[in-house]
Design a protein around this motif. Structure first.
Motif, PDB file in Angstrom:
ATOM      1  N   UNK A  13     -87.958  32.399 -60.049  1.00 36.38           N
ATOM      2  CA  UNK A  13     -89.081  33.333 -60.194  1.00 36.38           C
ATOM      3  C   UNK A  13     -90.285  32.904 -59.363  1.00 36.38           C
ATOM      4  N   UNK A  14     -90.575  31.602 -59.340  1.00 36.21           N
ATOM      5  CA  UNK A  14     -91.691  31.101 -58.534  1.00 36.21           C
ATOM      6  C   UNK A  14     -91.432  31.354 -57.057  1.00 36.21           C
ATOM      7  N   UNK A  15     -90.231  31.051 -56.589  1.00 37.13           N
ATOM      8  CA  UNK A  15     -89.877  31.288 -55.189  1.00 37.13           C
ATOM      9  C   UNK A  15     -89.926  32.775 -54.859  1.00 37.13           C
ATOM     10  N   UNK A  16     -89.498  33.618 -55.795  1.00 40.17           N
ATOM     11  CA  UNK A  16     -89.548  35.063 -55.583  1.00 40.17           C
ATOM     12  C   UNK A  16     -90.981  35.554 -55.469  1.00 40.17           C
ATOM     13  N   UNK A  17     -91.857  35.072 -56.325  1.00 42.62           N
ATOM     14  CA  UNK A  17     -93.271  35.449 -56.240  1.00 42.62           C
ATOM     15  C   UNK A  17     -93.890  34.988 -54.923  1.00 42.62           C
ATOM     16  N   UNK A  18     -93.571  33.778 -54.503  1.00 43.26           N
ATOM     17  CA  UNK A  18     -94.089  33.267 -53.223  1.00 43.26           C
ATOM     18  C   UNK A  18     -93.566  34.130 -52.074  1.00 43.26           C
ATOM     19  N   UNK A  19     -92.291  34.493 -52.111  1.00 40.21           N
ATOM     20  CA  UNK A  19     -91.706  35.319 -51.061  1.00 40.21           C
ATOM     21  C   UNK A  19     -92.338  36.703 -51.026  1.00 40.21           C
ATOM     22  N   UNK A  20     -92.680  37.237 -52.182  1.00 44.35           N
ATOM     23  CA  UNK A  20     -93.293  38.562 -52.224  1.00 44.35           C
ATOM     24  C   UNK A  20     -94.736  38.546 -51.733  1.00 44.35           C
ATOM     25  N   UNK A  21     -95.461  37.475 -52.035  1.00 46.36           N
ATOM     26  CA  UNK A  21     -96.881  37.393 -51.659  1.00 46.36           C
ATOM     27  C   UNK A  21     -97.057  36.903 -50.223  1.00 46.36           C
ATOM     28  N   UNK A  22     -96.386  35.811 -49.871  1.00 40.72           N
ATOM     29  CA  UNK A  22     -96.582  35.184 -48.566  1.00 40.72           C
ATOM     30  C   UNK A  22     -95.567  35.684 -47.543  1.00 40.72           C
ATOM     31  N   UNK A  23     -94.389  36.000 -47.971  1.00 40.10           N
ATOM     32  CA  UNK A  23     -93.297  36.353 -47.075  1.00 40.10           C
ATOM     33  C   UNK A  23     -92.153  35.384 -47.299  1.00 40.10           C
ATOM     34  N   UNK A  24     -91.054  35.633 -46.623  1.00 36.35           N
ATOM     35  CA  UNK A  24     -89.869  34.794 -46.799  1.00 36.35           C
ATOM     36  C   UNK A  24     -90.134  33.403 -46.249  1.00 36.35           C
ATOM     37  N   UNK A  25     -90.277  32.419 -47.135  1.00 36.23           N
ATOM     38  CA  UNK A  25     -90.668  31.067 -46.739  1.00 36.23           C
ATOM     39  C   UNK A  25     -89.587  30.344 -45.947  1.00 36.23           C
ATOM     40  N   UNK A  26     -88.335  30.700 -46.116  1.00 40.81           N
ATOM     41  CA  UNK A  26     -87.267  30.023 -45.394  1.00 40.81           C
ATOM     42  C   UNK A  26     -87.065  30.580 -43.984  1.00 40.81           C
TER      43      UNK A  26
END
Length: 158
Positions: A13-26
């Protein structure tokens, strides 16, 4: 024995929130030529955690909670990768060629510019256009070249 599922699901869930706000981190790490999507990984981890917790509380043996959650997480990951790739292709891929399409000039067209509405199945918006000679508003046109987001047109009867 729910703690591992809750931790993994929470990380998802944390990674999903980061991906939604910042973009795909990987995306920044060039892992496997884009084979690993941070958004899809987050969805897989979240599904693993949620399905594992639900299966573990249903009274089945703990091994089944891991098996079921792993299968569902892999399925969710694969579906997510396919959806993310499809969306990426449709939003920032190379536009389909409009050469050969017909339409109507929605504004006067000159070598400097103008606007057309094309009849193609994927053409829902108007396009910027230009032509070698003046074309009046309302005239039927045919696309003869595609240059970026603009199209070169000529009168349809030519």
């Amino acid at each position: 024995m729910l703690l591992p599922f809750l931790i993994i699901g929470g990380l998802g869930l944390v990674l999903l929130l980061i991906s939604l706000v910042i973009g795909d981190v990987l995306d920044h790490f060039e892992i496997g030529d884009g084979a690993i999507s941070g958004t899809a990984l987050a969805i897989g981890l979240t599904v693993f955690g949620a399905s594992g917790a639900l299966t573990a509380t249903s009274g089945l043996a703990l091994v089944w909670a891991y098996v079921v959650s792993a299968i569902l997480a892999i399925a969710a990951y694969v579906v997510s990768v396919l959806v993310v790739r499809s969306l990426a292709r449709s939003s920032d891929g190379v536009p389909a060629s409009a050469v050969g399409l017909t339409g109507v000039a929605t504004a006067s067209i000159s070598p400097a510019g103008g606007e057309v509405s094309l009849d193609g199945p994927a053409e829902v918006e108007r396009r910027m256009a230009y032509a070698d000679a003046e074309i009046d508003e309302g005239a039927r046109i045919r696309v003869v070249a595609h240059a970026g987001s603009r199209v070169k047109v000529e009168p349809e009867h030519a």
